[in-house]
Design a protein around this motif. Structure first.
Motif, PDB file in Angstrom:
ATOM      1  N   GLN A   1     -17.103   3.246   9.999  1.00 16.42           N
ATOM      2  CA  GLN A   1     -15.848   3.998   9.894  1.00 16.42           C
ATOM      3  C   GLN A   1     -16.086   5.405   9.362  1.00 16.42           C
ATOM      4  N   LEU A   2     -15.148   6.293   9.682  1.00 14.14           N
ATOM      5  CA  LEU A   2     -15.128   7.633   9.115  1.00 14.14           C
ATOM      6  C   LEU A   2     -14.173   7.600   7.928  1.00 14.14           C
ATOM      7  N   PHE A   3     -14.664   7.890   6.732  1.00 17.37           N
ATOM      8  CA  PHE A   3     -13.870   7.706   5.520  1.00 17.37           C
ATOM      9  C   PHE A   3     -13.246   9.017   5.052  1.00 17.37           C
ATOM     10  N   CYS A   4     -11.983   8.914   4.632  1.00 17.67           N
ATOM     11  CA  CYS A   4     -11.265  10.058   4.079  1.00 17.67           C
ATOM     12  C   CYS A   4     -11.010   9.866   2.588  1.00 17.67           C
ATOM     13  N   GLY A   5     -11.653   8.953   1.976  1.00 18.01           N
ATOM     14  CA  GLY A   5     -11.498   8.702   0.554  1.00 18.01           C
ATOM     15  C   GLY A   5     -12.724   8.013   0.017  1.00 18.01           C
ATOM     16  N   TRP A   6     -12.851   7.966  -1.262  1.00 18.69           N
ATOM     17  CA  TRP A   6     -14.028   7.367  -1.892  1.00 18.69           C
ATOM     18  C   TRP A   6     -13.661   6.430  -3.038  1.00 18.69           C
ATOM     19  N   ALA A   7     -12.386   6.407  -3.430  1.00 19.13           N
ATOM     20  CA  ALA A   7     -11.955   5.598  -4.572  1.00 19.13           C
ATOM     21  C   ALA A   7     -11.497   4.221  -4.094  1.00 19.13           C
ATOM     22  N   ILE A   8     -12.247   3.177  -4.435  1.00 22.78           N
ATOM     23  CA  ILE A   8     -11.925   1.799  -4.061  1.00 22.78           C
ATOM     24  C   ILE A   8     -11.115   1.161  -5.189  1.00 22.78           C
ATOM     25  N   GLN A   9      -9.911   0.708  -4.853  1.00 23.94           N
ATOM     26  CA  GLN A   9      -9.023   0.118  -5.853  1.00 23.94           C
ATOM     27  C   GLN A   9      -9.392  -1.345  -6.106  1.00 23.94           C
ATOM     28  N   HIS A  10     -10.635  -1.549  -6.545  1.00 29.22           N
ATOM     29  CA  HIS A  10     -11.111  -2.924  -6.729  1.00 29.22           C
ATOM     30  C   HIS A  10     -12.319  -2.882  -7.660  1.00 29.22           C
ATOM     31  N   PHE A  11     -12.791  -4.082  -8.092  1.00 34.16           N
ATOM     32  CA  PHE A  11     -13.982  -4.108  -8.933  1.00 34.16           C
ATOM     33  C   PHE A  11     -15.219  -4.537  -8.159  1.00 34.16           C
TER      34      PHE A  11
ATOM     35  N   CYS B   1     -16.914  -4.284  -3.728  1.00 36.10           N
ATOM     36  CA  CYS B   1     -16.712  -3.771  -2.368  1.00 36.10           C
ATOM     37  C   CYS B   1     -16.280  -4.907  -1.444  1.00 36.10           C
ATOM     38  N   ASP B   2     -14.991  -4.990  -1.192  1.00 34.87           N
ATOM     39  CA  ASP B   2     -14.458  -6.012  -0.298  1.00 34.87           C
ATOM     40  C   ASP B   2     -14.012  -5.344   1.002  1.00 34.87           C
ATOM     41  N   TYR B   3     -14.007  -6.107   2.074  1.00 33.06           N
ATOM     42  CA  TYR B   3     -13.726  -5.543   3.399  1.00 33.06           C
ATOM     43  C   TYR B   3     -12.356  -4.859   3.497  1.00 33.06           C
ATOM     44  N   PRO B   4     -11.244  -5.511   3.100  1.00 37.29           N
ATOM     45  CA  PRO B   4      -9.934  -4.861   3.270  1.00 37.29           C
ATOM     46  C   PRO B   4      -9.808  -3.533   2.525  1.00 37.29           C
ATOM     47  N   VAL B   5     -10.334  -3.462   1.299  1.00 33.83           N
ATOM     48  CA  VAL B   5     -10.172  -2.229   0.517  1.00 33.83           C
ATOM     49  C   VAL B   5     -11.050  -1.097   1.062  1.00 33.83           C
ATOM     50  N   ILE B   6     -12.177  -1.438   1.685  1.00 35.05           N
ATOM     51  CA  ILE B   6     -13.017  -0.405   2.301  1.00 35.05           C
ATOM     52  C   ILE B   6     -12.343   0.135   3.558  1.00 35.05           C
ATOM     53  N   ILE B   7     -11.796  -0.753   4.384  1.00 36.49           N
ATOM     54  CA  ILE B   7     -11.124  -0.333   5.615  1.00 36.49           C
ATOM     55  C   ILE B   7      -9.921   0.548   5.306  1.00 36.49           C
ATOM     56  N   MET B   8      -9.274   0.320   4.155  1.00 37.82           N
ATOM     57  CA  MET B   8      -8.127   1.149   3.771  1.00 37.82           C
ATOM     58  C   MET B   8      -8.520   2.609   3.582  1.00 37.82           C
ATOM     59  N   LEU B   9      -9.803   2.891   3.330  1.00 38.43           N
ATOM     60  CA  LEU B   9     -10.270   4.260   3.130  1.00 38.43           C
ATOM     61  C   LEU B   9     -10.612   4.957   4.438  1.00 38.43           C
ATOM     62  N   SER B  10     -10.595   4.216   5.545  1.00 38.24           N
ATOM     63  CA  SER B  10     -10.907   4.796   6.845  1.00 38.24           C
ATOM     64  C   SER B  10      -9.861   5.852   7.219  1.00 38.24           C
ATOM     65  N   CYS B  11     -10.310   6.942   7.827  1.00 43.42           N
ATOM     66  CA  CYS B  11      -9.388   8.036   8.161  1.00 43.42           C
ATOM     67  C   CYS B  11      -8.281   7.592   9.111  1.00 43.42           C
ATOM     68  N   SER B  12      -8.648   6.812  10.119  1.00 49.15           N
ATOM     69  CA  SER B  12      -7.661   6.407  11.122  1.00 49.15           C
ATOM     70  C   SER B  12      -7.415   4.906  11.134  1.00 49.15           C
ATOM     71  N   GLY B  13      -8.153   4.166  10.301  1.00 50.44           N
ATOM     72  CA  GLY B  13      -8.045   2.714  10.344  1.00 50.44           C
ATOM     73  C   GLY B  13      -8.708   2.170  11.598  1.00 50.44           C
ATOM     74  N   LEU B  14      -8.658   0.862  11.773  1.00 46.62           N
ATOM     75  CA  LEU B  14      -9.252   0.255  12.961  1.00 46.62           C
ATOM     76  C   LEU B  14      -8.366   0.505  14.175  1.00 46.62           C
TER      77      LEU B  14
END
Length: 308
Positions: free
Chosen positions: A168-178, A180-193
């Motif tokens: 993915q192409l990411f537009c953020g770097w702050a993961i709202q978790h403790f 690295c889980d799949y849903p929270v990483i995908i949320m940082l994608s610029c356009s999503g899936l």
């Protein structure tokens, strides 16, 4: 920084925000994570040593239980040490490589739990419905093949999801978790899936997650039907007692998985995800050996023998 990430996805890493919004709970969280981790390691390692050392537990069901104990230690060790490091050091940074490696291991361990539960359900079905042919069906070769096949499937599944997240192409770097889980990483994608990948994601994940569950439910429908035909009430009680501990663990696992990965996006909140993740990745693996040891007569007898 957002523009820089949009133009170049090869940035150095992510920030795990974790419990940064609850600094007043720092020491409580430290004590909780450390206590649960020690209990998880001690409980699962003890069960594994018990199974290896006691000859009467060298049966398919307990060999599978020993495999489950190792996977649970592996699962919790992927999450807790990194979370403890973050809480103690205050360093939220995790490199891109470490984040995706943690994601890969997390998916492997989490799905391996459900596959082992499915094999254990099939084992119970063979033991109850075909007692005279049980050792012929669930022989050493069968157990090894089923477990090896499960490892191959979960590794391929995890490779696909790790590749999908890392591409993915990411537009953020702050993961709202403790972690690295799949849903929270995908949320940082610029356009999503894309719509196509979302469909592939849903179909593939549903097959991998719910196929073991369907096998478990099918096995227990046949087990219950067979048990109800037993004339001996003592035999019925013994079978239900043996199976109830397994069912308890299955319910704990799948209730958290469904709430975590198949909940409507409208009810998403970082606090909700963290709470469910703690149950899923820390509490469940810690409880599994205690559920089996407290509710299984053969395990309790073996413990008494080993402890003198």
């Amino acid at each position: 920084m957002h523009m820089e990430l949009h133009e170049n996805k090869t940035f150095s890493g992510f920030v795990l925000l974790g419990f940064s919004d609850t600094p007043h709970l720092l020491y409580l969280l430290l004590c909780f994570f450390l206590t649960m981790y020690i209990l998880c390691i001690a409980g699962n390692v003890f069960i594994f040593i018990l199974i290896v050392s006691q000859h009467q537990l060298h049966t398919p069901m307990y060999v599978l239980m020993g495999n489950l104990a190792i996977v649970d230690v592996f699962f919790t060790s992927i999450v807790v040490p990194r979370a403890l490091y973050g809480l103690l050091s205050g360093d939220p940074y995790i490199s891109t490589h470490d984040c995706f490696f943690q994601l890969f291991l997390l998916i492997v361990a989490g799905n391996m739990d459900s596959f082992l539960f499915a094999i254990m359900a099939f084992d119970r079905y063979c033991a109850v419905c075909f007692p005279l042919r049980y050792l012929l069906i669930m022989n050493r070769r069968t157990c090894i093949c089923l477990v090896a096949f499960s490892w191959i499937i979960v590794c391929l599944h995890s490779t696909f999801y790790t590749w999908l997240a890392s591409s993915q192409l990411f537009c953020g770097w702050a993961i709202q978790h403790f972690f690295c889980d799949y849903p929270v990483i995908i949320m940082l994608s610029c356009s999503g899936l894309s719509d196509t990948w979302q469909k592939v994601d849903l179909i593939e994940s549903s097959i991998i997650i719910f196929s073991p569950l369907l096998l478990i439910l099918g096995s227990y429908v046949l087990i219950i039907r067979a048990v109800l035909t037993l004339k001996s009430s003592q035999g019925r009680w013994k079978t239900f007692t043996t199976c109830s501990s397994h069912l308890t663990m299955v319910i704990l696992l799948y209730s958290t998985v469904i709430f975590m990965y198949f909940r409507p996006s409208s009810i998403y909140s970082p606090a909700y995800d963290r709470a469910i993740s703690i149950v899923f990745s820390i509490i469940n693996p810690t409880l599994n050996p205690f559920i089996y040891s407290l509710r299984n007569k053969e395990v309790k007898d073996a413990m008494k023998k080993m402890l003198g």
